[in-house]
Motif scaffolding. Structure first.
Motif, PDB file in Angstrom:
ATOM      1  N   ASN A 231       0.808  -1.222   0.000  1.00  0.00           N
ATOM      2  CA  ASN A 231       0.000   0.000   0.000  1.00  0.00           C
ATOM      3  C   ASN A 231       0.842   1.273   0.000  1.00  0.00           C
ATOM      4  N   VAL A 232       2.146   1.131   0.118  1.00  0.00           N
ATOM      5  CA  VAL A 232       3.082   2.245  -0.014  1.00  0.00           C
ATOM      6  C   VAL A 232       4.457   1.618  -0.249  1.00  0.00           C
ATOM      7  N   ASP A 233       5.360   2.380  -0.803  1.00  0.00           N
ATOM      8  CA  ASP A 233       6.687   1.843  -1.117  1.00  0.00           C
ATOM      9  C   ASP A 233       7.374   1.340   0.144  1.00  0.00           C
ATOM     10  N   PRO A 234       7.590   0.020   0.267  1.00  0.00           N
ATOM     11  CA  PRO A 234       8.198  -0.529   1.491  1.00  0.00           C
ATOM     12  C   PRO A 234       9.646  -0.099   1.695  1.00  0.00           C
ATOM     13  N   ARG A 235      10.285   0.408   0.654  1.00  0.00           N
ATOM     14  CA  ARG A 235      11.652   0.901   0.814  1.00  0.00           C
ATOM     15  C   ARG A 235      11.676   2.224   1.565  1.00  0.00           C
ATOM     16  N   LEU A 236      10.564   2.929   1.547  1.00  0.00           N
ATOM     17  CA  LEU A 236      10.479   4.229   2.210  1.00  0.00           C
ATOM     18  C   LEU A 236       9.709   4.171   3.510  1.00  0.00           C
ATOM     19  N   VAL A 237       8.781   3.234   3.629  1.00  0.00           N
ATOM     20  CA  VAL A 237       7.937   3.132   4.825  1.00  0.00           C
ATOM     21  C   VAL A 237       8.027   1.706   5.355  1.00  0.00           C
ATOM     22  N   ALA A 238       8.650   1.550   6.510  1.00  0.00           N
ATOM     23  CA  ALA A 238       8.889   0.210   7.057  1.00  0.00           C
ATOM     24  C   ALA A 238       7.588  -0.519   7.373  1.00  0.00           C
ATOM     25  N   GLU A 239       6.522   0.241   7.720  1.00  0.00           N
ATOM     26  CA  GLU A 239       5.256  -0.379   8.106  1.00  0.00           C
ATOM     27  C   GLU A 239       4.340  -0.643   6.921  1.00  0.00           C
ATOM     28  N   ALA A 240       4.870  -0.616   5.689  1.00  0.00           N
ATOM     29  CA  ALA A 240       4.047  -0.855   4.498  1.00  0.00           C
ATOM     30  C   ALA A 240       3.325  -2.196   4.619  1.00  0.00           C
ATOM     31  N   ILE A 243      -1.165  -5.598  -0.052  1.00  0.00           N
ATOM     32  CA  ILE A 243      -2.547  -5.557  -0.526  1.00  0.00           C
ATOM     33  C   ILE A 243      -2.906  -6.951  -1.031  1.00  0.00           C
ATOM     34  N   GLU A 244      -3.893  -7.577  -0.438  1.00  0.00           N
ATOM     35  CA  GLU A 244      -4.262  -8.936  -0.828  1.00  0.00           C
ATOM     36  C   GLU A 244      -5.061  -8.967  -2.115  1.00  0.00           C
ATOM     37  N   GLN A 245      -5.927  -7.976  -2.314  1.00  0.00           N
ATOM     38  CA  GLN A 245      -6.774  -7.972  -3.504  1.00  0.00           C
ATOM     39  C   GLN A 245      -7.069  -6.543  -3.916  1.00  0.00           C
ATOM     40  N   MET A 246      -7.065  -6.287  -5.213  1.00  0.00           N
ATOM     41  CA  MET A 246      -7.397  -4.961  -5.732  1.00  0.00           C
ATOM     42  C   MET A 246      -8.001  -5.099  -7.117  1.00  0.00           C
ATOM     43  N   SER A 247      -8.682  -4.052  -7.551  1.00  0.00           N
ATOM     44  CA  SER A 247      -9.329  -4.081  -8.854  1.00  0.00           C
ATOM     45  C   SER A 247      -8.346  -3.690  -9.950  1.00  0.00           C
ATOM     46  N   TYR A 248      -8.745  -3.987 -11.194  1.00  0.00           N
ATOM     47  CA  TYR A 248      -7.916  -3.579 -12.326  1.00  0.00           C
ATOM     48  C   TYR A 248      -7.688  -2.068 -12.307  1.00  0.00           C
ATOM     49  N   GLN A 249      -8.773  -1.320 -12.041  1.00  0.00           N
ATOM     50  CA  GLN A 249      -8.678   0.138 -12.080  1.00  0.00           C
ATOM     51  C   GLN A 249      -7.717   0.648 -11.005  1.00  0.00           C
ATOM     52  N   GLU A 250      -7.790   0.071  -9.816  1.00  0.00           N
ATOM     53  CA  GLU A 250      -6.869   0.469  -8.750  1.00  0.00           C
ATOM     54  C   GLU A 250      -5.420   0.169  -9.129  1.00  0.00           C
ATOM     55  N   ALA A 251      -5.206  -0.992  -9.716  1.00  0.00           N
ATOM     56  CA  ALA A 251      -3.848  -1.379 -10.123  1.00  0.00           C
ATOM     57  C   ALA A 251      -3.307  -0.442 -11.192  1.00  0.00           C
ATOM     58  N   MET A 252      -4.182  -0.052 -12.140  1.00  0.00           N
ATOM     59  CA  MET A 252      -3.730   0.866 -13.190  1.00  0.00           C
ATOM     60  C   MET A 252      -3.364   2.224 -12.618  1.00  0.00           C
ATOM     61  N   ARG A 300     -10.971  -1.788   3.033  1.00  0.00           N
ATOM     62  CA  ARG A 300     -10.347  -0.468   3.075  1.00  0.00           C
ATOM     63  C   ARG A 300     -10.907   0.436   1.991  1.00  0.00           C
ATOM     64  N   VAL A 301     -11.134   1.684   2.378  1.00  0.00           N
ATOM     65  CA  VAL A 301     -11.571   2.696   1.415  1.00  0.00           C
ATOM     66  C   VAL A 301     -10.379   3.136   0.577  1.00  0.00           C
ATOM     67  N   VAL A 302      -9.305   3.566   1.251  1.00  0.00           N
ATOM     68  CA  VAL A 302      -8.064   3.918   0.557  1.00  0.00           C
ATOM     69  C   VAL A 302      -7.232   2.649   0.435  1.00  0.00           C
ATOM     70  N   LYS A 303      -6.911   2.289  -0.806  1.00  0.00           N
ATOM     71  CA  LYS A 303      -6.190   1.037  -1.017  1.00  0.00           C
ATOM     72  C   LYS A 303      -4.674   1.217  -0.948  1.00  0.00           C
ATOM     73  N   ALA A 304      -4.187   2.337  -1.445  1.00  0.00           N
ATOM     74  CA  ALA A 304      -2.733   2.497  -1.493  1.00  0.00           C
ATOM     75  C   ALA A 304      -2.373   3.975  -1.651  1.00  0.00           C
ATOM     76  N   ILE A 305      -1.107   4.241  -1.365  1.00  0.00           N
ATOM     77  CA  ILE A 305      -0.517   5.558  -1.595  1.00  0.00           C
ATOM     78  C   ILE A 305       0.692   5.355  -2.499  1.00  0.00           C
ATOM     79  N   SER A 306       0.702   6.041  -3.623  1.00  0.00           N
ATOM     80  CA  SER A 306       1.847   5.891  -4.526  1.00  0.00           C
ATOM     81  C   SER A 306       2.564   7.226  -4.667  1.00  0.00           C
TER      82      SER A 306
END
Length: 815
Positions: A231-240, A243-252, A300-306
């Motif tokens: 849900n966030v870059d694990p190289r920058l955030v240790a607590e990343a 995500i077990e499941q997400m939609s095509y649109q979310e992935a894009m 979750r409402v917010v799936k990820a932070i990029s």
């Protein structure tokens, strides 16, 4: 049918090739496998092409590539009994010979044409596929697919799009019958002219997606070196979090705004044909990974932070923009003709300006094309010069269900505010599937950390720096260590990341081990400095740093202004700052307000008693202080209690010193200066413009005694004053009264003196060692507001500091 794609990190060595073979063999067939180049090979080929274009010697680079590929091939010899090493080496040598021919031919003409570059860049994928086919054929029949025969692109750009209909038809024509196991090199296909063409960044993933469409696969698996999409870059955030499941649109959306695991082009064909995509880890194949499908996880409402770094923002603005039809079309036509991807668009409602983001490396070329497209408008002043901001980044919230949850954008921008990140531009699609903010690149790490904390962990963090390891400092460290379980239950992440004494400073970004802090501190060679702390905060990406001053040091107190200016909260038991010049007191308050930092000093008066907080609450409610009387020294409270139990002043003072209630030199207690400082803090909080010199200070002992700086000398001379002091005691007791050392505020003036109080006085019943305050205000009269309790000792002072530290939490917790 299933398609499996393996990335370069999964093919870095012969052992990893063998692991992939085992993975493929463990799957239910039929299946197709797509391979990237071994890790690092494509980069080495890019360097080779650059050397050609720079007309430099190619020998070393060619030898380096040859050595890497031949080593992998040779190392496979003992991995599988039936492995045909001779055939593998022959195939590898053939690829390398062809690479040398292309490279040397290009060197002769002084540059590498695009068509030849594509042939050279695909060498690694061809090697991986041929080697894998040889390994797999030790057990299974294998069909090697040639993507140049059926992956048909619509154009010959750097990031070409594949024609899925034409590619599917070509595949059925070329490969009407397949074995149960097929392999294919990724990364390339055929241009409209039939030439080999690379498919751009993450081209092998795209190849796998296209192949999945062509073979009508039920699933496409992307095997890499991580467990899935986070849900966030694990190289920058240790607590990343995975995500077990997400939609095509979310992935894009996630891949478009910077996620390295996937490319939007990979998801598009899979989404169009309803093919599930699974991101899995070759190093941990049992892990389920991340599933991408038409459905999304509902939790979750917010799936990820990029985040997308190295971004530039261009601004086209001017009076000529107002009401002129087609201006936006002309702006983006210029970018299209330049083959520059526009990442984000933000336009003012007045139509006065259009701002948009492009890759930082493309910014100057974008400016040139815009200046050419609008040369007449620029010449005639209808447009202002094209503005460009460099070194920016984009942070984006992604989630299919954000539009169903009120306040998501508000919480996003609030988190950025808490991270002290300035928002330069905002963009949001109508479905609220993504919300983006443009920020300065140097603050992107802080933005990611705090947004992840607020939107996912919902766990506020305090990064505390403790200065002063004396009695109070040690007690506070012990309390923080003891309360860690409670803090976790309250969902609060409080870490001591810094501990400093007068000579050394220990800093650890992930928190100091408080069971062993003394030994770690003693091993430190550097001392405390503001610049060192500021650099540490930047390097560790700390977002809520707090200075805790457990000293009585004047120099540290006079540094608070700089700490606040540097975005530290300040929590202090040190009264020196608030009782220095009135101008400095006001500067501290103003700087805290300006920087939105907390300056907390509850323990300046009454140690752990809630004096300042209650007074501030009354004043905020419109109340007004009319009169104040208080016993503000625990040590003097104890001494005055003991003298009414029959001890002389010197005996009571000696007892208090032996019990550790006084300063090492009791003259510092009996001179009344500490009480004067405390009452000055209260007076200033009430709005009185007073200096310390304005206070009528009457010490407990004669001034000559009070001024003694040697503790032994003071204790030796104190008994000489016992008889005179006893007269004060006798006079008070004859009138059924008691002596108290009292701080008084009345009529805009302050005094500190010995006072004889009767049984009906609020301070009469005070126990030895207690602090007590009687506050008369407009709201509390004629009966005063009483605050009473033990106000001395390391434990209560540390507890008061602990309470103030918790008040620096960077946001309100959700319930």
């Amino acid at each position: 049918m299933k398609v499996m794609k393996f990335g370069g990190s999964s093919l870095a060595t012969a052992e990893k090739f063998n692991q992939v073979v085992a993975l493929i063999e463990s799957q239910q067939q039929p299946l197709c496998a797509v391979f990237s180049a071994p890790q690092g090979i494509t980069n080495d080929l890019v360097v080779l092409i650059e050397l050609i274009n720079q007309q430099q010697d190619l020998t070393h680079q060619l030898d380096l590539i040859s050595q890497q590929l031949l080593t992998i091939s040779a190392d496979c010899t003992n991995l599988r009994a039936e492995f045909d090493v001779s055939k593998s080496q022959q195939q590898t040598a053939g690829l390398l010979d062809q690479l040398r021919i292309w490279a040397q031919g290009c060197a002769m003409i002084g540059h590498c044409p695009p068509k030849t570059a594509a042939q050279m860049l695909s060498t690694g994928e061809k090697f991986s596929t041929l080697l894998m086919a040889t390994l797999l054929r030790t057990v299974h029949p294998v069909t090697v697919l040639d993507p140049k025969l059926f992956i048909c692109t619509e154009d010959d750009s750097i990031e070409p799009k594949v024609d899925l209909v034409q590619s599917t038809a070509a595949f059925k024509q070329k490969y009407s019958a397949l074995t149960d196991l097929s392999v294919m090199p990724g990364f390339y296909g055929a241009s409209p002219e039939g030439d080999l063409i690379t498919l751009g960044r993450n081209g092998s993933d795209y190849s796998a997606a296209v192949l999945a469409v062509c073979v009508a696969a039920q699933a496409c698996e992307i095997w890499t070196d991580v467990d899935g999409i986070y849900n966030v870059d694990p190289r920058l955030v240790a607590e990343a979090q995975l995500i077990e499941q997400m939609s095509y649109q979310e992935a894009m959306e996630l891949s478009y705004f910077g996620a390295k695991v996937l490319h939007p082009k990979t998801i598009t064909p899979l989404a169009q044909h309803g093919i599930q995509c699974q991101i899995k880890n070759t190093l941990n194949p049992a892990h389920p990974g991340t599933l991408i499908s038409a459905e999304t996880a509902k939790q979750r409402v917010v799936k990820a932070i990029s985040n997308l770094s190295d971004v530039a923002m261009l601004n086209v603005c001017g009076p000529g923009m107002k009401g002129m039809v087609g201006m936006a079309a002309r702006v983006f036509q210029a970018m299209s003709e330049a083959n520059i991807s526009v990442i984000l668009i933000s336009q003012s409602s007045s139509e006065y300006s259009i701002s948009f983001c492009v890759p930082g490396s493309e910014s100057q070329r974008a400016i040139r094309h815009l200046e050419n497209a609008f040369r007449l408008e620029l010449k005639n002043g209808l447009l202002e010069p094209i503005a460009c901001q460099q070194n920016l980044a984009i942070i984006t919230l992604i989630g299919d269900r954000m539009h169903q949850q009120k306040g998501t954008a508000s919480r996003f921008f609030s988190a950025l505010s808490h991270a002290r990140v300035n928002i330069i531009a905002i963009a949001q699609d109508s479905s609220e599937r993504s919300i983006s903010a443009v920020v300065r690149a140097k603050r992107i790490d802080d933005a990611l950390v705090i947004c992840h904390q607020q939107l996912f962990l919902k766990k506020p963090r305090i990064d505390a720096f403790l200065i002063g390891c004396g009695t109070v400092g040690r007690e506070l460290i012990q309390q923080i260590n003891k309360q860690q379980n409670w803090l976790q239950e309250q969902n609060i992440d409080l870490k001591l990341v810094g501990i400093a004494n007068s000579r050394q400073c220990l800093l650890q970004g992930d928190g100091i081990d408080l069971d062993d802090w003394e030994a770690q501190l003693q091993a430190c060679t550097e001392g405390l400095s503001l610049e060192r702390l500021r650099q540490f905060v930047r390097d560790a990406h700390l977002t809520n740093p707090v200075i805790i001053d457990c000293t009585s040091n004047q120099d540290i107190a006079m540094s608070y202004l700089r700490y606040l200016e540097a975005n530290f909260h300040v929590v202090t038991a040190n009264k020196k700052a608030n009782t220095d010049r009135l101008a400095y007191y006001h500067q501290l308050q103003a700087m805290a307000a300006k920087k939105q930092r907390r300056f907390l000093y509850e323990t300046n008066v009454g140690a752990g008693l809630p004096v300042i907080d209650n007074l501030q609450s009354l004043l905020r409610a419109g109340d007004e202080l009319l009169q104040f009387e208080g016993i503000l020294s625990g040590s003097l409270s104890f001494i005055f209690g003991e003298i009414h139990q029959g001890l002389s002043l010197s005996e009571a003072t000696l007892k208090a010193r032996d019990l550790g209630y006084t300063e090492p030199n009791p003259a510092e207690d009996l001179n009344g200066l500490d009480v004067a400082r405390k009452v000055l803090v209260i007076a200033r909080e009430a709005g009185m413009a007073l200096e310390l010199s304005d206070i009528d200070l009457q010490p407990v002992v004669p001034q000559a005694l009070a001024d003694l700086t040697d503790a032994d000398e003071f204790m030796a001379q104190l008994p000489a004053y016992d008889a005179e002091f006893q007269q004060l005691i006798d006079r008070a007791e004859d009138q059924q009264q008691k002596l108290r050392y009292v701080a008084i505020i009345q009529g805009g003036q302050c005094a500190v003196k010995i006072q004889s109080v009767a049984a009906d006085h609020p301070l009469y019943e005070i126990e030895a060692g207690e602090n007590a305050l009687a506050i008369n205000t407009q709201y509390y009269q004629p009966k005063p507001f009483i605050i009473r309790g033990y106000g001395a000792g390391a434990a209560v002072t540390a507890a008061g500091l602990f309470g103030d530290v918790l008040r620096t939490l960077s946001w309100e917790q959700e319930h």
